[in-house]
Design an enzyme around this catalytic site. Sequence first.
Site, short mmCIF file in Angstrom:
data_model
loop_
_atom_site.label_atom_id
_atom_site.label_comp_id
_atom_site.label_asym_id
_atom_site.label_seq_id
_atom_site.Cartn_x
_atom_site.Cartn_y
_atom_site.Cartn_z
N GLU A 1 -7.42 -7.42 0.32
CA GLU A 1 -7.75 -7.29 1.74
C GLU A 1 -9.25 -7.05 1.86
OE1 GLU A 1 -5.43 -4.66 4.11
OE2 GLU A 1 -3.51 -5.45 3.41
N GLU B 1 0.82 -1.21 0.00
CA GLU B 1 0.00 0.00 0.00
C GLU B 1 0.86 1.26 0.00
OE1 GLU B 1 -2.53 -0.95 3.34
OE2 GLU B 1 -4.05 -1.75 2.00
#
Length: 713
Positions: free
Chosen positions: A308, A225
Amino acid sequence: MRIRLKNPNAGASIPLAMAKKRSSKTTLLLIFISFIAFCAFVPVFAPLPSLPSHYQHAHHSHPNKVNRKFEIANDMFWKDGKPFRIIGGDLHYFRVHPEYWEDRLLKAKALGLNTIQTYVPWNLHEPTPGNLVFEGIANIESFLNLCHKLDLLVMVRAGPYICAEWDWGGFPSWLYSMNPLPKPRSSDPTFLQLVERWWSNLLPKFVPLLYDNGGPIIMVQIENEFGSYGDDKAYLRHLITLARSHLGHDPILYTTDGGSKENLEKGTIRGDTVFSAVDFTTGDDPWPVFKLQKEFNAPGKSPPLSTEFYTGWLTHWGEKIARTDADFTAAALEEILRKNGSAVLYMAHGGSNFGFYNGANIGGTDEADYKPDLTSYDYDAPIREDGDVDNSKFNAIRRVIARYSSEPLPSIPSNTEKATYGPIHLQRQSSLFDMFDFTNSSNAFESKNPMSMENVGQFFGFLLYVTEYKARSGGRILSIPKVHDRAQVFMSCSSERTGARPAYVGSVERWLNKKLSLPEFQCHSNINLYILVENMGRVNYGPFIFDRKGILSSVYLDGNRVQGWKMFPIPLHNLNEVPNYNPITQATYSAFGEISTSRKRLMNKSENTSKEPAFYSGRFLIDKSSRVKDTFLSFKNWGKGIVFVNDFNLGRYWPLRGPQCNLYVPAPILKQGDNFLVIFELESPDPKLVVHTVDEPNFTCGFNGMNNNIHQL
């Protein structure tokens, strides 16, 4: 950390994916405590090996190449020439006792998962420079081979940054002892050299385990990320080149970023070099995000994948335990699967933050809004911290997956058996202050101003700061502008004999840093000042991720800087360390015990030990091997501290703050016969000195709140 949003139709709050942290003339004090006290370990701080000025690229070919292929084409995943949908889940080997890896993986299969995703924490595997650990709970190769044996594919999140609510996002804390400090997550040459050295040890382990070579690994993640952090494309490209040099050009490399254009612009490499995956708010319409995802992948190379999919949420000390609705979570998953999308549950099984490895978050724009994570990483996941699967979330998610699975799901294993072993009665073994000879400078680091934990080689746990100042009539005002993370302050009179007891006068906390009024002390000479600082976990995400520990500023009395400090490290062993019983350590402790004997006698004459850090020990008997089962330790009447069972560091307890009351004890750390419990209690022991074994978790303690900005699900 991720941002929490409230969905008015869901009946629960849902997480939005935004990504998850002088020289010294003396040597470090070695402390040895037997099994009835506590076990200490001081790892050898090896010098950094030399690094090549230019990284040499290697080309790999596996000698036993098999006819297997995992690839991306036509916006789909293909496994051996057939379309494949990833229905996966995060399960971190380092949060589960190795003897339970198979149990948890079988339960993941019963949930309907065909893929396991796991992070790789650099700091677990290289706790000191050049000291590589791939054994025990750090034996990632055994974990990956077990996945293969159970016919589970694997997505490896190799970092070097992982976040994961793990101490400093997986970076080794010894980076802070380097001068100058390398800049993580950047093109800083020093940092890149360290990553090259680390990956040159890690990535080759994956080569025989790649899917095309007959193993389970279908994809390897680059960074984590990064779009939520920065946009250093040179850094990302360097990682890609480095990964390819070890893994070859066939394996799929991927990035994960929050599902917004801004995050994807900064965190991805456009084209077909790396596959760009996304994550986003559970419950949001996933398909506009998947459409956006296509802009950052080459044509035909963008199968919709949420890496996720949040099944729950994390919890910090002082918050109510996070819970999400089972049916809502399952329905959100179905929105992805019903149009042939792929998803990885975060988490399928959360596990535990054993040892000192829990991470922390900053609640807003103020560094003082510090929120350390619980020891439990249950995450409200379908497979609970203790492995239980008899719950509504497991069943609801399994029903959805069953509708989209190409094969019948395995039967559901039973819950892990629990047992109780009655109350454990403890004895107070020693005060922390009786373990040091404060007059002997060879046991301490000395400096004009306080030094950070990292600068004295104390990377986790506790550091004791000691100084003295002239006595005078009236009280004093103590100020520590920057303490990471929690300091307990004590005073004693140096004119009294060595048995003088330090008296507790208050605490200074990072999240509520206030000046402390020191009482008037009747003393005819100097007053000793002791400040015990606890590292409660490094920040793992955001702009305050550079999170040194200890006293990081000057200390002031009535506005005047206090100088002349001694720092006494307190080396309690961590999760991936083994207590060191070498003869030198034993001799050091033996001599130390003789020095402190007179002080101990004087201590026993004084029963005023309130708020004084001390070690307590006890034992409990398991009479039959068949009775060795999981249990929980209830700390409801205790204050705050660390607990060891049979030398295994279970982690922190803090029922006064809550919400966690009980610590999970996996059966593999227990044994038939005597089992030993050691507690380092910082504040207020149970008056009866009893710890109860119970057969279930409890998250109803505390609710005092660490600050006024508590985010809850």
